[in-house]
Write a protein that holds these residues in place. Structure first.
Motif, mmCIF file in Angstrom:
data_model
loop_
_atom_site.group_PDB
_atom_site.id
_atom_site.type_symbol
_atom_site.label_atom_id
_atom_site.label_comp_id
_atom_site.label_asym_id
_atom_site.label_seq_id
_atom_site.Cartn_x
_atom_site.Cartn_y
_atom_site.Cartn_z
ATOM 1 N N UNK A 59 0.700 -1.202 0.006
ATOM 2 C CA UNK A 59 0.112 -0.158 0.013
ATOM 3 C C UNK A 59 1.019 1.112 -0.099
ATOM 4 N N UNK A 60 1.904 1.319 0.805
ATOM 5 C CA UNK A 60 2.723 2.514 0.804
ATOM 6 C C UNK A 60 3.573 2.506 -0.490
ATOM 7 N N UNK A 61 4.107 1.349 -0.825
ATOM 8 C CA UNK A 61 5.033 1.766 -2.248
ATOM 9 C C UNK A 61 4.038 1.961 -3.227
ATOM 10 N N UNK A 62 2.841 1.645 -3.330
ATOM 11 C CA UNK A 62 1.934 1.721 -4.553
ATOM 12 C C UNK A 62 1.774 3.243 -4.549
ATOM 13 N N UNK A 63 1.409 3.757 -3.331
ATOM 14 C CA UNK A 63 1.073 5.225 -3.279
ATOM 15 C C UNK A 63 2.361 5.918 -3.781
ATOM 16 N N UNK A 64 3.615 5.791 -3.398
ATOM 17 C CA UNK A 64 4.996 6.371 -3.450
ATOM 18 C C UNK A 64 5.045 6.262 -5.044
ATOM 19 N N UNK A 65 4.678 4.958 -5.782
ATOM 20 C CA UNK A 65 4.978 4.849 -6.991
ATOM 21 C C UNK A 65 4.016 5.562 -7.973
ATOM 22 N N UNK B 176 9.273 2.463 2.509
ATOM 23 C CA UNK B 176 9.909 3.629 2.253
ATOM 24 C C UNK B 176 11.503 3.408 1.831
ATOM 25 N N UNK B 177 12.385 2.848 2.725
ATOM 26 C CA UNK B 177 13.510 2.500 1.944
ATOM 27 C C UNK B 177 13.955 2.013 0.480
ATOM 28 N N UNK B 178 12.710 0.963 0.653
ATOM 29 C CA UNK B 178 12.719 0.357 -0.648
ATOM 30 C C UNK B 178 12.398 1.309 -1.910
ATOM 31 N N UNK B 179 11.511 2.141 -1.648
ATOM 32 C CA UNK B 179 10.943 3.085 -2.687
ATOM 33 C C UNK B 179 12.243 3.985 -2.808
ATOM 34 N N UNK B 180 13.035 4.435 -1.858
ATOM 35 C CA UNK B 180 14.102 5.183 -2.001
ATOM 36 C C UNK B 180 15.076 4.846 -2.844
ATOM 37 N N UNK B 181 15.228 3.531 -2.592
ATOM 38 C CA UNK B 181 16.390 2.827 -3.604
ATOM 39 C C UNK B 181 16.066 2.845 -4.817
ATOM 40 N N UNK B 182 14.464 2.642 -5.246
ATOM 41 C CA UNK B 182 13.928 2.592 -6.630
ATOM 42 C C UNK B 182 14.020 4.043 -7.266
ATOM 43 N N UNK B 183 14.305 5.027 -6.316
ATOM 44 C CA UNK B 183 14.280 6.775 -6.748
ATOM 45 C C UNK B 183 12.932 7.144 -6.994
ATOM 46 N N UNK B 184 12.010 6.725 -6.096
ATOM 47 C CA UNK B 184 10.532 7.242 -6.282
ATOM 48 C C UNK B 184 10.265 7.892 -5.074
#
Length: 136
Positions: free
Chosen positions: A55-61, A119-127
């Protein structure tokens, strides 16, 4: 962003799809029907981790694909909101009395860990934009 198909998906539709799926899977008495899925002990905690991290990752994406990535602080706020949604789901499972246990502290912990690990996973993906405040 290179893929025009991803760019043409309506705003926040992926986030809404994930949220609806989470609500369905967590609030319906038997969302998968009568099928008995036998998994290892604690597998439901892994599922909670993945759902709320998703859910968090999808919103950030979604923000990233709209070329409006959030700052790290805002991304952490999104994780907090996902955590609050997870806590609300736990309470609703308990209050609705539809055969779901609810109020499970370990489910809530898995929800929280999943949301904040995204959050750190999305940071790593540059999102996520890294905003450095140089004010002194």
């Amino acid at each position: 962003m290179g893929c025009p198909i991803i760019r043409n998906i309506p705003r926040y539709q992926p986030t809404m799809v994930v949220l609806i799926a989470i609500l369905y899977l967590t609030l319906f008495p038997q969302p998968l029907g009568d099928e008995g899925i036998h998994m290892f002990e604690g597998a439901d905690k892994v599922v909670h981790f993945i759902m709320f991290g998703g859910l968090t990752g999808t919103f950030l994406f979604d923000r990233w694909r709209m070329e409006r990535p959030l700052s790290m602080g805002a991304a952490l706020l999104v994780a907090l909101i996902s955590t609050i949604i997870g806590a609300a789901v736990e309470y609703l499972q308990y209050a609705m009395q539809l055969g779901r246990t609810g109020n499970d502290l370990f489910d809530a912990l898995a929800n929280t860990l999943g949301a904040f690990t995204a959050v750190p996973a999305c940071r790593w993906l540059h999102w996520i934009n890294v905003v450095i405040d140089n004010r002194t």
